[in-house]
Design a protein around this motif. Structure first.
Motif, PDB file in Angstrom:
ATOM      1  N   PHE A  94       0.859  -1.188   0.000  1.00 59.81           N
ATOM      2  CA  PHE A  94       0.000   0.000   0.000  1.00 59.81           C
ATOM      3  C   PHE A  94       0.890   1.231   0.000  1.00 59.81           C
ATOM      4  N   ALA A  95       0.428   2.286  -0.673  1.00 57.93           N
ATOM      5  CA  ALA A  95       1.261   3.495  -0.755  1.00 57.93           C
ATOM      6  C   ALA A  95       0.382   4.709  -0.996  1.00 57.93           C
ATOM      7  N   SER A  96       1.004   5.876  -0.880  1.00 53.56           N
ATOM      8  CA  SER A  96       0.295   7.080  -1.304  1.00 53.56           C
ATOM      9  C   SER A  96       1.186   7.867  -2.252  1.00 53.56           C
ATOM     10  N   ILE A 108      -2.718  17.090  -4.793  1.00 54.36           N
ATOM     11  CA  ILE A 108      -3.569  15.899  -4.929  1.00 54.36           C
ATOM     12  C   ILE A 108      -2.887  14.764  -4.179  1.00 54.36           C
ATOM     13  N   ARG A 109      -3.680  14.060  -3.390  1.00 54.49           N
ATOM     14  CA  ARG A 109      -3.141  12.922  -2.648  1.00 54.49           C
ATOM     15  C   ARG A 109      -3.980  11.692  -2.966  1.00 54.49           C
ATOM     16  N   LEU A 110      -3.292  10.616  -3.341  1.00 51.07           N
ATOM     17  CA  LEU A 110      -3.998   9.357  -3.643  1.00 51.07           C
ATOM     18  C   LEU A 110      -3.458   8.279  -2.738  1.00 51.07           C
ATOM     19  N   LYS A 111      -4.298   7.316  -2.383  1.00 48.03           N
ATOM     20  CA  LYS A 111      -3.753   6.165  -1.681  1.00 48.03           C
ATOM     21  C   LYS A 111      -4.444   4.897  -2.131  1.00 48.03           C
ATOM     22  N   GLY A 112      -3.744   3.796  -1.977  1.00 40.37           N
ATOM     23  CA  GLY A 112      -4.344   2.532  -2.372  1.00 40.37           C
ATOM     24  C   GLY A 112      -3.340   1.411  -2.419  1.00 40.37           C
ATOM     25  N   ARG A 113      -3.812   0.277  -2.894  1.00 44.23           N
ATOM     26  CA  ARG A 113      -2.983  -0.914  -3.038  1.00 44.23           C
ATOM     27  C   ARG A 113      -2.041  -0.746  -4.222  1.00 44.23           C
ATOM     28  N   GLY A 175      10.896  -2.458 -13.389  1.00 46.70           N
ATOM     29  CA  GLY A 175       9.584  -2.433 -14.039  1.00 46.70           C
ATOM     30  C   GLY A 175       8.619  -1.494 -13.339  1.00 46.70           C
ATOM     31  N   GLY A 176       7.368  -1.638 -13.684  1.00 43.77           N
ATOM     32  CA  GLY A 176       6.361  -0.700 -13.205  1.00 43.77           C
ATOM     33  C   GLY A 176       5.541  -1.233 -12.044  1.00 43.77           C
ATOM     34  N   TYR A 177       4.990  -0.277 -11.324  1.00 45.01           N
ATOM     35  CA  TYR A 177       3.994  -0.572 -10.290  1.00 45.01           C
ATOM     36  C   TYR A 177       2.770   0.273 -10.602  1.00 45.01           C
ATOM     37  N   ILE A 178       1.616  -0.256 -10.249  1.00 48.48           N
ATOM     38  CA  ILE A 178       0.389   0.515 -10.399  1.00 48.48           C
ATOM     39  C   ILE A 178      -0.260   0.692  -9.030  1.00 48.48           C
ATOM     40  N   LEU A 179      -0.547   1.930  -8.703  1.00 47.71           N
ATOM     41  CA  LEU A 179      -1.272   2.223  -7.462  1.00 47.71           C
ATOM     42  C   LEU A 179      -2.758   2.315  -7.830  1.00 47.71           C
ATOM     43  N   ILE A 180      -3.560   1.477  -7.184  1.00 51.14           N
ATOM     44  CA  ILE A 180      -4.998   1.417  -7.491  1.00 51.14           C
ATOM     45  C   ILE A 180      -5.719   2.224  -6.406  1.00 51.14           C
TER      46      ILE A 180
END
Ligand SMILES: Cc1cc2nc3c(=O)[nH]c(=O)nc-3n(C[C@H](O)[C@H](O)[C@H](O)COP(=O)(O)O)c2cc1C
Length: 214
Positions: A94-96, A108-113, A175-180
């Motif tokens: 989990f990250a923001s 803008i602040r996002l958080k998620g898996r 590689g890449g990571y996606i924050l959902i």
């Protein structure tokens, strides 16, 4: 030396405003709107954001990364899969992400898996990058202690030599990571510290908005 009274630095905001009725239904669309605004005025690296993860000692750790793609399903950045952040994400996925656009007085602040993107997606981006960056990904053992700069230069030379005879491929460790996102907050600076904050939360698969006190 070693101290600075910076209490007097302050700024009153007031360029724009934000309300529950003015924001778009999807925070991704709202992000796109603000991202486009920021692109017009912010100059370079408008896609830079602070990625915060949780360290083993329970202390959050932030560092700047570049957002490379966003869509309804998430926000993608690229990095070394053996870096400190990657190790932290392996333990606690989990990250923001926090964006700050000074010219627009916006955050803008996002958080998620967070998940790894597919090998195909990482390959596609890897081969889009300039050759120097492609080789650099091979050469740098990101977040590990190294003796000096010469060590890195030597690694780059070795990698260059290796790929004179071998076909270049993406390192498995890059590689890449996606924050959902499950929560996205939009902050607009307003006069006298009475800023606008609208937060979207996912409730039963639907985005719901709330206004928060500044
Ligand atoms: C403007 C800027 C952009 C950066 N972009 C990235 C990036 O996209 N990916 C990345 O791995 N590191 C990027 N970095 C470096 C990271 O901030 C960080 O130093 C590095 O990823 C190692 O972090 P870690 O040890 O916590 O894993 C960037 C730094 C700056 C200042």
């Amino acid at each position: 030396m070693g101290e600075g009274n910076i209490q007097g630095i302050r700024k009153d905001y007031g360029v724009e405003e934000l309300s529950k009725t003015s924001v778009l239904d999807s925070p991704i669309d709202q992000f796109e709107l603000w991202f486009k605004d920021a692109m017009k005025s912010e100059g370079s690296e408008v896609n830079a954001c602070v990625l915060s993860t949780l360290a083993e000692d329970n202390c959050p750790e932030g560092r700047v990364v570049l957002l490379k793609f966003f869509a309804e399903d998430g926000f993608t950045f690229y990095t070394n899969y053996e870096s400190k952040k990657a190790q932290q994400l392996a333990k606690h996925p989990f990250a923001s992400m926090t964006f700050y656009w000074r010219t627009r007085e916006r955050q803008i602040r996002l958080k998620g898996r967070v998940e790894k993107v597919s090998a195909e997606v990482s390959d596609a981006y890897y081969f889009e990058r300039p050759e120097g960056s492609q080789l650099g990904a091979w050469a740098s053992p990101q977040s590990q202690e190294i003796p000096d700069r010469a060590f890195l230069k030597k690694r780059v030379e070795n990698v260059k030599q290796r790929f004179e005879t071998e076909e270049l491929k993406r390192p498995d460790f890059w590689g890449g990571y996606i924050l959902i996102p499950t929560e996205v907050e939009f902050w607009q600076g307003r006069p006298s510290r009475l800023h606008d904050r609208i937060v979207y939360s996912l409730v039963d698969g639907q985005w719901v908005t709330k206004r928060l006190a500044p």
